[in-house]
Motif scaffolding. Structure first.
Motif, PDB file in Angstrom:
ATOM      1  N   ARG A   1      -0.631  -4.915  -6.195  1.00  0.00           N
ATOM      2  CA  ARG A   1      -1.051  -6.282  -5.916  1.00  0.00           C
ATOM      3  C   ARG A   1       0.000  -7.292  -6.362  1.00  0.00           C
ATOM      4  O   ARG A   1       0.782  -7.030  -7.269  1.00  0.00           O
ATOM      5  CB  ARG A   1      -2.375  -6.569  -6.608  1.00  0.00           C
ATOM      6  CG  ARG A   1      -3.492  -5.674  -6.130  1.00  0.00           C
ATOM      7  CD  ARG A   1      -4.771  -5.945  -6.884  1.00  0.00           C
ATOM      8  NE  ARG A   1      -5.779  -4.980  -6.539  1.00  0.00           N
ATOM      9  CZ  ARG A   1      -6.638  -5.110  -5.534  1.00  0.00           C
ATOM     10  NH1 ARG A   1      -6.584  -6.181  -4.766  1.00  0.00           N
ATOM     11  NH2 ARG A   1      -7.548  -4.194  -5.295  1.00  0.00           N
TER      12      ARG A   1
ATOM     13  N   LYS B   1       0.851  -1.187   0.000  1.00  0.00           N
ATOM     14  CA  LYS B   1       0.000   0.000   0.000  1.00  0.00           C
ATOM     15  C   LYS B   1       0.888   1.237   0.000  1.00  0.00           C
ATOM     16  O   LYS B   1       1.719   1.413   0.879  1.00  0.00           O
ATOM     17  CB  LYS B   1      -0.929  -0.012   1.201  1.00  0.00           C
ATOM     18  CG  LYS B   1      -1.895  -1.173   1.144  1.00  0.00           C
ATOM     19  CD  LYS B   1      -2.743  -1.275   2.368  1.00  0.00           C
ATOM     20  CE  LYS B   1      -3.638  -2.494   2.259  1.00  0.00           C
ATOM     21  NZ  LYS B   1      -4.311  -2.787   3.505  1.00  0.00           N
ATOM     22  N   ARG B   2       0.691   2.067  -0.986  1.00  0.00           N
ATOM     23  CA  ARG B   2       1.481   3.285  -1.144  1.00  0.00           C
ATOM     24  C   ARG B   2       0.547   4.481  -1.277  1.00  0.00           C
ATOM     25  O   ARG B   2      -0.615   4.331  -1.611  1.00  0.00           O
ATOM     26  CB  ARG B   2       2.364   3.201  -2.396  1.00  0.00           C
ATOM     27  CG  ARG B   2       3.308   2.010  -2.409  1.00  0.00           C
ATOM     28  CD  ARG B   2       4.428   2.204  -1.399  1.00  0.00           C
ATOM     29  NE  ARG B   2       5.390   1.146  -1.456  1.00  0.00           N
ATOM     30  CZ  ARG B   2       5.493   0.176  -0.577  1.00  0.00           C
ATOM     31  NH1 ARG B   2       4.641   0.096   0.415  1.00  0.00           N
ATOM     32  NH2 ARG B   2       6.438  -0.724  -0.668  1.00  0.00           N
TER      33      ARG B   2
ATOM     34  N   ARG C   1      -4.514   6.499  -2.464  1.00  0.00           N
ATOM     35  CA  ARG C   1      -3.914   5.198  -2.192  1.00  0.00           C
ATOM     36  C   ARG C   1      -3.630   4.440  -3.492  1.00  0.00           C
ATOM     37  O   ARG C   1      -4.460   4.389  -4.385  1.00  0.00           O
ATOM     38  CB  ARG C   1      -4.860   4.382  -1.322  1.00  0.00           C
ATOM     39  CG  ARG C   1      -4.249   3.099  -0.820  1.00  0.00           C
ATOM     40  CD  ARG C   1      -5.180   2.364   0.099  1.00  0.00           C
ATOM     41  NE  ARG C   1      -5.374   3.180   1.299  1.00  0.00           N
ATOM     42  CZ  ARG C   1      -6.289   2.934   2.215  1.00  0.00           C
ATOM     43  NH1 ARG C   1      -7.115   1.925   2.067  1.00  0.00           N
ATOM     44  NH2 ARG C   1      -6.400   3.680   3.271  1.00  0.00           N
TER      45      ARG C   1
ATOM     46  N   ARG D   1      -2.563   0.597  -4.599  1.00  0.00           N
ATOM     47  CA  ARG D   1      -2.405  -0.774  -4.124  1.00  0.00           C
ATOM     48  C   ARG D   1      -1.635  -1.568  -5.171  1.00  0.00           C
ATOM     49  O   ARG D   1      -2.116  -1.773  -6.279  1.00  0.00           O
ATOM     50  CB  ARG D   1      -3.770  -1.402  -3.880  1.00  0.00           C
ATOM     51  CG  ARG D   1      -4.512  -0.735  -2.748  1.00  0.00           C
ATOM     52  CD  ARG D   1      -5.876  -1.308  -2.602  1.00  0.00           C
ATOM     53  NE  ARG D   1      -6.585  -1.199  -3.876  1.00  0.00           N
ATOM     54  CZ  ARG D   1      -7.844  -0.838  -3.993  1.00  0.00           C
ATOM     55  NH1 ARG D   1      -8.552  -0.566  -2.929  1.00  0.00           N
ATOM     56  NH2 ARG D   1      -8.426  -0.774  -5.170  1.00  0.00           N
TER      57      ARG D   1
END
Length: 136
Positions: A118, A102-103, A114, A116
């Protein structure tokens, strides 16, 4: 867990031990994109699947091709013979979610949104096509 459930679970574990498999963990691609490639080769003979993956234009096909070659090599080492054309097929291939990174990307007025990133885990089982007829 009840006695019957435990016995059934043990039978499933024993059946899985006989199969040859390969795992690839923490692949930096979304599971949704990887499942498209996995669906393309599920249940297909392995050398035909290698051809499909080699000429696919999807980036995820490179990782699945590498995993399939590993599974074939594992089968050859376990059985002590070279895999022949038409002998093996992909029994199951599963793509599961892995931990997500998560960045935050900066936005105007002190906000951030946000991102994400994956990743996924892939498990591939290989089995012989005519297993029952060869044993008889």
């Amino acid at each position: 867990m009840g006695k019957r459930k435990r016995e059934t679970a043990n039978k499933i574990k024993e059946a899985r031990r006989e199969l040859t498999f390969a795992k690839l963990k923490n692949v930096p691609s979304s599971p949704r994109k990887m499942r498209l490639v996995a669906d393309m080769v599920r249940g297909v003979e392995v050398f035909k699947a290698l051809g499909l993956l080699h000429f696919s234009n999807k980036q995820a096909a490179v990782d699945v091709e590498k995993l399939l070659k590993s599974a074939i090599s594992n089968w050859e080492q376990k059985n002590g013979k070279k895999a022949e054309n038409g002998e093996l097929y992909i029994k199951t291939i599963t793509v599961d979610c892995a931990p997500m990174l998560k960045r935050l990307r900066p936005d105007s007025k002190g906000r951030g949104y946000r991102i994400r990133k994956r990743s996924n885990h892939i498990t591939l089982y290989v089995d012989t096509i005519n297993k029952d007829t060869k044993d008889a």
